[in-house]
Design an enzyme around this catalytic site. Structure first.
Site, PDB file in Angstrom:
ATOM      1  N   ARG A 132       0.824  -1.217   0.000  1.00 50.67           N
ATOM      2  CA  ARG A 132       0.000   0.000   0.000  1.00 50.67           C
ATOM      3  C   ARG A 132       0.853   1.261   0.000  1.00 50.67           C
ATOM      4  O   ARG A 132       0.456   2.293  -0.529  1.00 50.67           O
ATOM      5  CB  ARG A 132      -0.979   0.019   1.180  1.00 50.67           C
ATOM      6  CG  ARG A 132      -1.789   1.324   1.248  1.00 50.67           C
ATOM      7  CD  ARG A 132      -2.906   1.312   2.260  1.00 50.67           C
ATOM      8  NE  ARG A 132      -2.480   0.915   3.577  1.00 50.67           N
ATOM      9  CZ  ARG A 132      -1.801   1.700   4.424  1.00 50.67           C
ATOM     10  NH1 ARG A 132      -1.479   2.935   4.096  1.00 50.67           N
ATOM     11  NH2 ARG A 132      -1.443   1.242   5.606  1.00 50.67           N
ATOM     12  N   TYR A 144     -12.750  16.531 -17.601  1.00 51.43           N
ATOM     13  CA  TYR A 144     -13.548  15.339 -17.331  1.00 51.43           C
ATOM     14  C   TYR A 144     -14.582  15.679 -16.241  1.00 51.43           C
ATOM     15  O   TYR A 144     -14.254  16.388 -15.283  1.00 51.43           O
ATOM     16  CB  TYR A 144     -12.603  14.220 -16.902  1.00 51.43           C
ATOM     17  CG  TYR A 144     -13.299  13.047 -16.290  1.00 51.43           C
ATOM     18  CD1 TYR A 144     -14.230  12.318 -17.016  1.00 51.43           C
ATOM     19  CD2 TYR A 144     -13.041  12.667 -14.976  1.00 51.43           C
ATOM     20  CE1 TYR A 144     -14.882  11.250 -16.444  1.00 51.43           C
ATOM     21  CE2 TYR A 144     -13.685  11.598 -14.404  1.00 51.43           C
ATOM     22  CZ  TYR A 144     -14.608  10.894 -15.142  1.00 51.43           C
ATOM     23  OH  TYR A 144     -15.259   9.851 -14.569  1.00 51.43           O
ATOM     24  N   ASP A 203      -3.285  17.790 -17.065  1.00 50.94           N
ATOM     25  CA  ASP A 203      -3.818  16.450 -17.321  1.00 50.94           C
ATOM     26  C   ASP A 203      -3.486  16.117 -18.772  1.00 50.94           C
ATOM     27  O   ASP A 203      -4.041  16.701 -19.699  1.00 50.94           O
ATOM     28  CB  ASP A 203      -5.337  16.434 -17.078  1.00 50.94           C
ATOM     29  CG  ASP A 203      -5.947  15.048 -17.262  1.00 50.94           C
ATOM     30  OD1 ASP A 203      -5.387  14.261 -18.062  1.00 50.94           O
ATOM     31  OD2 ASP A 203      -6.972  14.756 -16.636  1.00 50.94           O
ATOM     32  N   LYS A 234      -6.722   5.173 -19.784  1.00 49.57           N
ATOM     33  CA  LYS A 234      -6.967   5.540 -21.181  1.00 49.57           C
ATOM     34  C   LYS A 234      -5.802   5.073 -22.064  1.00 49.57           C
ATOM     35  O   LYS A 234      -5.562   3.893 -22.161  1.00 49.57           O
ATOM     36  CB  LYS A 234      -7.230   7.047 -21.251  1.00 49.57           C
ATOM     37  CG  LYS A 234      -8.303   7.541 -20.238  1.00 49.57           C
ATOM     38  CD  LYS A 234      -9.615   6.865 -20.473  1.00 49.57           C
ATOM     39  CE  LYS A 234     -10.797   7.367 -19.681  1.00 49.57           C
ATOM     40  NZ  LYS A 234     -10.708   7.574 -18.254  1.00 49.57           N
TER      41      LYS A 234
HETATM   42  N1  PLP Z   1      -8.787  12.745 -16.764  1.00 46.90           N
HETATM   43  C1  PLP Z   1      -9.407  12.563 -17.944  1.00 46.90           C
HETATM   44  C2  PLP Z   1      -9.061  13.455 -19.101  1.00 46.90           C
HETATM   45  C3  PLP Z   1     -10.390  11.563 -18.079  1.00 46.90           C
HETATM   46  O1  PLP Z   1     -11.010  11.398 -19.257  1.00 46.90           O
HETATM   47  C4  PLP Z   1     -10.704  10.748 -16.951  1.00 46.90           C
HETATM   48  C5  PLP Z   1     -11.728   9.686 -17.021  1.00 46.90           C
HETATM   49  O2  PLP Z   1     -12.506   9.564 -17.914  1.00 46.90           O
HETATM   50  C6  PLP Z   1     -10.039  10.982 -15.747  1.00 46.90           C
HETATM   51  C7  PLP Z   1      -9.073  11.982 -15.694  1.00 46.90           C
HETATM   52  C8  PLP Z   1     -10.315  10.138 -14.542  1.00 46.90           C
HETATM   53  O3  PLP Z   1      -9.673   8.906 -14.715  1.00 46.90           O
HETATM   54  P1  PLP Z   1     -10.151   7.495 -14.068  1.00 46.90           P
HETATM   55  O4  PLP Z   1     -11.451   7.132 -14.699  1.00 46.90           O
HETATM   56  O5  PLP Z   1      -9.005   6.578 -14.408  1.00 46.90           O
HETATM   57  O6  PLP Z   1     -10.269   7.736 -12.605  1.00 46.90           O
END
Ligand code: PLP
Length: 390
Positions: free
Chosen positions: A59, A111, A183, A208
């Site tokens: 962990r 997101y 991001d 992704k």
């Molecule tokens: N950032 C982006 C651009 C995303 O598209 C997503 C999820 O769709 C996330 C962060 C969050 O990721 P996770 O679903 O792996 O928690």
């Protein structure tokens, strides 16, 4: 000053951070264990008190499979260090709690979960947060002067593929002593290297493109060791570390990242061009199209334009839904970045939670369809879209 790995990205994807074993395994074995035994109390104390690196407890992230993955992740973004997470949202929440408590600005679309976390949940903890749209950037310096310490955005953004100037926004954040976190999920390290453009931190939903096969949920955070050392106890005590099996699967996927994403770049651009020429398509949003407003900036800061595009079809949301329902090869599904192509209507999925006024403010129409282009033959994907549009 840390020395970055000068080898090419494909080489780093395959060889960075691999831990071989006595049997000659070419890849890091899966250490499917929660704890590690020491020869003595003195030896365990050396690791607990940080005098020696070592494996201690999974962990904590002190597991060889997780640590090997983190070396590979760091290398792909040209970072000094990386932390692996159990999801993209785990990476974001640890980042915001560790580095954003004095105030966070999120720029542009993001997101839906990110917008909810920043806009609704972090304020419950007393954290000042601000959601700025791309056309409100003149407010940024005032917010930074007012004490905001973390600037965060996606580029290209979801679902309008808006492109933000990483170097310019890093300079504005730094002028006020704030950090910039990007991001990089949509672009992937293959198409964009935010740290080389002076961003301080990069976050990924590794679910992704990094994972790439729609079979693992994971996240990553890359940056300097000093910044990540502050995040590490949050990940440890919020219990956000990925399981060793997930870490191994992610490292497996990263070995093919460059070839996957380069093909997705080619296919998405071919589809974007075909859709741009289609009489029933009003608009195509893709950073690689010369007609796209963010194209000149994308050319400057990206080396490829990614596998995501959004089309706006003639008619209303019902018409867009009818087109999505007629697709045979594209699956109707949320998420992105996998080998299989996916289609979603933002109004019914990723941006369903926003009011119609808020969607309109963000330029998201009911007739938009977001496409995540996979690794099928691009002509088959174009044929599928054309039969659905017919
Ligand atoms: N950032 C982006 C651009 C995303 O598209 C997503 C999820 O769709 C996330 C962060 C969050 O990721 P996770 O679903 O792996 O928690």
């Amino acid at each position: 000053m840390f020395q970055s790995d000068e080898r090419g990205l494909s080489t780093r994807c395959i060889h960075a951070g691999e831990l071989t074993d006595a049997h000659g395994s070419p890849h890091t074995p899966i250490y499917n264990t929660t704890t590690f035994a020491f020869p003595s109390t003195a030896a365990i104390l050396d690791v607990v008190e940080g005098r020696k690196a070592g494996s201690l407890y999974t962990r904590y992230g002190l597991n060889p499979t997780v640590q090997a993955l983190e070396q590979k992740l760091a290398s792909l973004e040209g970072a000094e260090a990386a932390l692996a997470f159990a999801s993209g949202m785990a990476a974001e929440s640890a980042l915001f709690l560790a580095q954003g408590r004095e105030g966070i600005v999120c720029i542009g679309d993001a997101y839906g979960g990110t917008l909810e976390l920043i806009g609704q949940q972090l304020p419950l903890l007393g954290i000042p947060t601000h959601l700025l749209l791309g056309d409100e950037l003149e407010r940024l310096d005032g917010l930074l002067a007012g004490g905001v310490r973390l600037v965060f955005f996606e580029t290209p953004s979801n679902p309008t593929l808006e492109v933000f100037d990483i170097a310019a926004l890093a300079a504005r954040a730094h002028a006020h002593g704030a950090l910039l976190a990007v991001d990089n999920t949509f672009a992937s390290p293959v198409n964009q290297q935010p740290l080389a453009l002076e961003a301080d931190l990069v976050v990924h939903s590794a679910t992704k493109y990094l994972g790439g096969h729609s079979d693992i949920t994971a996240g990553a955070l890359m940056g300097s060791k000093a910044l990540l050392d502050v995040v590490w106890p949050w990940r440890k005590n919020l219990g956000q570390t990925p399981a060793p099996e997930t870490a191994a699967l992610l490292a497996r996927s990263l070995r093919t990242l460059v070839v996957r994403v380069r093909q997705q770049n080619i296919s998405a651009l071919a589809i974007a061009r075909a859709m741009e020429a289609h009489p029933r398509v009003l608009r195509v949003l893709h950073p690689g199209l010369e007609s796209f407003p963010g194209h000149p900036l994308a050319v400057r800061q990206m080396s490829g334009f990614g596998g995501m595009l959004t089309i706006e079809v003639e008619g209303d949301g019902t018409m867009a839904a009818a087109i999505v329902d007629r697709l045979r090869l594209f699956a109707i599904a949320v998420s992105l970045g996998g080998v299989e192509s996916l289609a979603t209507q933002p109004v019914t999925t990723t941006h369903h939670g926003l009011t119609p006024e808020e969607r309109a403010r963000r330029g998201i129409s009911d007739a938009m369809i977001r496409l995540s282009v996979g690794l099928e033959d691009p002509q088959d994907l174009i044929d599928d879209l054309e039969q659905a549009l017919r």
